[in-house]
Scaffold this active site. Structure first.
Site, PDB file in Angstrom:
ATOM      1  N   LYS A 158      78.329  39.102  59.928  1.00  0.00           N
ATOM      2  CA  LYS A 158      78.723  37.868  60.618  1.00  0.00           C
ATOM      3  C   LYS A 158      79.853  37.273  59.780  1.00  0.00           C
ATOM      4  O   LYS A 158      79.620  36.479  58.866  1.00  0.00           O
ATOM      5  CB  LYS A 158      77.528  36.917  60.743  1.00  0.00           C
ATOM      6  CG  LYS A 158      77.801  35.723  61.650  1.00  0.00           C
ATOM      7  CD  LYS A 158      76.523  34.950  61.925  1.00  0.00           C
ATOM      8  CE  LYS A 158      76.776  33.639  62.638  1.00  0.00           C
ATOM      9  NZ  LYS A 158      77.237  33.771  64.019  1.00  0.00           N
TER      10      LYS A 158
HETATM   11  C1  PLP Z   1      78.996  37.260  68.281  1.00  0.00           C
HETATM   12  C2  PLP Z   1      77.575  36.814  68.249  1.00  0.00           C
HETATM   13  N1  PLP Z   1      76.637  37.602  68.816  1.00  0.00           N
HETATM   14  C3  PLP Z   1      75.345  37.253  68.819  1.00  0.00           C
HETATM   15  C4  PLP Z   1      74.920  36.069  68.247  1.00  0.00           C
HETATM   16  C5  PLP Z   1      73.469  35.710  68.267  1.00  0.00           C
HETATM   17  O1  PLP Z   1      72.928  35.863  66.979  1.00  0.00           O
HETATM   18  P1  PLP Z   1      71.707  34.972  66.496  1.00  0.00           P
HETATM   19  O2  PLP Z   1      70.644  35.122  67.519  1.00  0.00           O
HETATM   20  O3  PLP Z   1      71.330  35.530  65.184  1.00  0.00           O
HETATM   21  O4  PLP Z   1      72.202  33.576  66.413  1.00  0.00           O
HETATM   22  C6  PLP Z   1      75.859  35.215  67.652  1.00  0.00           C
HETATM   23  C7  PLP Z   1      75.450  33.968  67.011  1.00  0.00           C
HETATM   24  O5  PLP Z   1      75.276  33.913  65.843  1.00  0.00           O
HETATM   25  C8  PLP Z   1      77.216  35.610  67.651  1.00  0.00           C
HETATM   26  O6  PLP Z   1      78.137  34.821  67.097  1.00  0.00           O
END
Ligand code: PLP
Length: 315
Positions: A158
């Site tokens: 991330k």
């Molecule tokens: C590109 C992306 N995909 C998926 C998610 C969902 O991830 P999470 O459920 O860990 O927040 C996020 C958010 O963080 C994101 O930015």
């Protein structure tokens, strides 16, 4: 609009909100060299509780490792910092944003003399795609932008830089009047939204793209998989052709920000009957029941935030 709180956690210390500043020549500004997290703390009947704190801390450590960033804090220290920060800011519910970045030093791409700075802020944040959307669902499009491709920017991290791709997807969707865009991966299969994972339901089975489809390993995605399994609803991680979005019975986004948001149309084609379907509703009910502390925390996902060190709150 962002509402300031009192404190931000910086390298182990709480500092005033306004002092959390970096230099314009910090490495991160030119080169996007940051990894971060987004976590929610919910106001439950038994006090505030952070949702899947350790899993988010783990992903932050993973993201840092992928980018050779030497993070000085352990999983437990990061989790403790979240608790300390929320208590210092006296918030019952909030969004927590840890950011690890390469700071001021060298100005070349190679970050040889740039300190790793760790910040953590928290602030109030409502529903991401609009309060009504949790009930009615959102109208989305397939983006003309492809999701970050394998062996270019690593999707399992991330990282701040990934969100340049996300911004293109989200801005294009907004310009065309859609709430969100769904990007396809390099091979043309469904990947994810600009900030959410995607699920589609067809013939009673829940489908979601595998990690190899350039998706972030969403914590909420994992939450949905576990909830669905417990509800006896089959979940299959599989490549999903674009047109499956058009013929799905139901579809929804998952994410810390978006939580569980139904999708009611894709490219102006209604998903199912265009109303939130039964499986999506059942999953939403479990999800909100658990995060709000109304249903038993049977997976151990809630980390209580004690009101004071003398008054631990059990969830
Ligand atoms: C590109 C992306 N995909 C998926 C998610 C969902 O991830 P999470 O459920 O860990 O927040 C996020 C958010 O963080 C994101 O930015």
């Amino acid at each position: 609009m962002l509402k300031a709180t009192e404190k931000i956690w910086h390298n182990g210390q709480l500092i005033p909100w306004d002092d959390a500043k970096i230099h314009v020549l910090a490495h991160v500004v030119s080169y996007g060299s940051s990894v971060f997290e987004g976590i929610r703390c919910y106001d439950t009947e038994r006090g505030s509780a952070i949702f899947r704190a350790a899993d988010h801390a783990r992903r932050l450590l993973d993201s840092a490792k992928i980018y050779r960033m030497d993070l000085q804090y352990s999983l437990d220290q990061l989790t403790d910092a979240m608790i300390e920060l929320i208590r210092a800011n006296k918030l019952r519910s909030c969004y927590i944003r840890p950011i690890v970045l390469r700071g001021y030093g060298d100005v070349g791409v190679l970050p040889a003399n740039n300190p790793i700075e760790t910040y953590m802020a928290c602030y109030e944040w409502g529903s991401y795609l609009g309060e009504d959307c949790l009930g009615q669902g959102v109208d989305v499009c397939v983006s003309s932008w492809t999701r970050i491709a394998p062996n270019t920017l690593p999707a399992l991290a991330k990282a701040g830089a990934n969100y340049m791709n996300s911004q293109l997807i989200r801005m294009e969707a907004a310009a065309n009047g859609y709430a969100e865009g769904i990007a396809l991966d390099d091979a043309g299969y469904v990947s994810e939204g600009s900030g959410e994972n995607v699920f589609v339901i067809r013939n009673g089975k829940v489908l979601t793209p595998p990690l190899g489809a350039s998706v972030l390993p969403g914590i909420t995605r994992d939450t949905i998989v576990k909830i669905a399994e417990q509800l006896g609803i089959p979940v299959i991680e599989t490549i999903i052709p674009r047109e499956m979005l058009y013929i799905a019975d139901e579809a929804f986004f998952s994410g810390t920000a978006a939580e569980v948001t139904p999708i009611r149309s894709v490219d102006k084609i209604s998903v199912g009957k265009g109303v939130t379907g039964a499986i999506t509703k059942a999953i939403q009910k479990e999800f909100y029941g658990i995060v709000r502390g109304e249903k038993a925390d049977r997976f151990g996902w809630l980390t209580p935030v004690p009101v004071s060190s003398k008054q631990p709150v059990t969830v």
